[in-house]
Design a protein around this motif. Structure first.
Motif, PDB file in Angstrom:
ATOM      1  N   GLN A  14       0.855  -1.040   0.183  1.00 23.82           N
ATOM      2  CA  GLN A  14      -0.066   0.117  -0.025  1.00 23.82           C
ATOM      3  C   GLN A  14       0.851   1.117   0.051  1.00 23.82           C
ATOM      4  OE1 GLN A  14      -2.218   0.502   3.620  1.00 23.82           O
ATOM      5  NE2 GLN A  14      -3.876   1.408   2.479  1.00 23.82           N
ATOM      6  N   PRO A  15       0.576   2.366  -0.793  1.00 23.60           N
ATOM      7  CA  PRO A  15       1.266   3.559  -0.647  1.00 23.60           C
ATOM      8  C   PRO A  15       1.251   4.371   0.581  1.00 23.60           C
ATOM      9  CG  PRO A  15      -0.660   3.790  -2.060  1.00 23.60           C
ATOM     10  CD  PRO A  15      -0.539   2.317  -1.742  1.00 23.60           C
ATOM     11  N   LYS A  73      -3.783   2.437  -6.539  1.00 22.35           N
ATOM     12  CA  LYS A  73      -2.271   2.846  -6.424  1.00 22.35           C
ATOM     13  C   LYS A  73      -1.481   2.031  -5.649  1.00 22.35           C
ATOM     14  CE  LYS A  73      -4.073   7.799  -6.543  1.00 22.35           C
ATOM     15  NZ  LYS A  73      -3.755   9.080  -6.187  1.00 22.35           N
ATOM     16  N   TRP A  74      -1.836   0.840  -5.461  1.00 20.64           N
ATOM     17  CA  TRP A  74      -1.191  -0.207  -4.500  1.00 20.64           C
ATOM     18  C   TRP A  74      -0.207  -0.617  -5.701  1.00 20.64           C
ATOM     19  CZ3 TRP A  74      -3.169  -3.525  -0.438  1.00 20.64           C
ATOM     20  CH2 TRP A  74      -3.821  -2.590   0.439  1.00 20.64           C
ATOM     21  N   GLN A  75       0.714  -1.593  -5.212  1.00 17.36           N
ATOM     22  CA  GLN A  75       1.812  -2.317  -5.839  1.00 17.36           C
ATOM     23  C   GLN A  75       1.831  -3.650  -5.437  1.00 17.36           C
ATOM     24  OE1 GLN A  75       5.895  -1.078  -5.515  1.00 17.36           O
ATOM     25  NE2 GLN A  75       5.679   0.403  -7.120  1.00 17.36           N
ATOM     26  N   ASN A  84       3.016  -1.870 -10.794  1.00 20.21           N
ATOM     27  CA  ASN A  84       2.004  -0.993 -10.422  1.00 20.21           C
ATOM     28  C   ASN A  84       0.428  -1.398 -10.832  1.00 20.21           C
ATOM     29  OD1 ASN A  84       3.792   0.954  -9.348  1.00 20.21           O
ATOM     30  ND2 ASN A  84       3.975   1.706 -11.478  1.00 20.21           N
ATOM     31  N   THR A  86      -2.685  -0.761 -12.411  1.00 17.97           N
ATOM     32  CA  THR A  86      -2.842   0.065 -13.314  1.00 17.97           C
ATOM     33  C   THR A  86      -4.506   0.482 -13.246  1.00 17.97           C
ATOM     34  OG1 THR A  86      -3.367  -1.664 -15.032  1.00 17.97           O
ATOM     35  CG2 THR A  86      -1.127  -0.421 -14.726  1.00 17.97           C
TER      36      THR A  86
END
Length: 112
Positions: A14-15, A73-75, A84, A86
């Motif tokens: 999580q960002p 916006k997670w990875q 990423n 998308t």
């Protein structure tokens, strides 16, 4: 999707934003879940201009069991590959059984 196809393991990140002590913020990622069972499918590869540099990009489709907390916006970390997300993850059958995540390698921030 059958549960037997979940043969890969991924980590969900999580960002986060942390104060840098100079009045600004530094961006990073925090691991929310590790070793999540997944089915990872490579879709295509291409080259794109990213910051005036030609960079190779690959797209992936990732299936995991339903989670309601994964955001656009997670990875996703798949082995040594940082992906990423998308698009907002989708619930393809509407039963909250599976989560379909679209992701790519383009301009992924590196995680430690």
């Amino acid at each position: 999707m059958r549960p037997g196809k979940l043969r890969h393991r991924v980590d969900l990140l999580q960002p986060t934003r942390e104060k840098d002590g100079k009045g600004g913020y530094s961006a990073g990622f925090t691991e929310i879940a590790t070793g999540v069972r997944a089915f990872v499918e490579a879709l295509d590869g291409r080259e794109a201009m990213v910051g005036q540099i030609m960079e190779g990009m690959s797209s992936y489709r990732i299936w995991i069991r339903w989670r309601g907390d994964v955001g656009a916006k997670w990875q996703v970390k798949f082995g040594a590959i940082d992906l990423n997300v998308t698009a907002p993850p989708s619930n393809p059958d509407g039963r909250r059984e599976w989560l379909l995540i679209s992701a790519s390698t383009g301009a992924a921030l590196k995680t430690a």
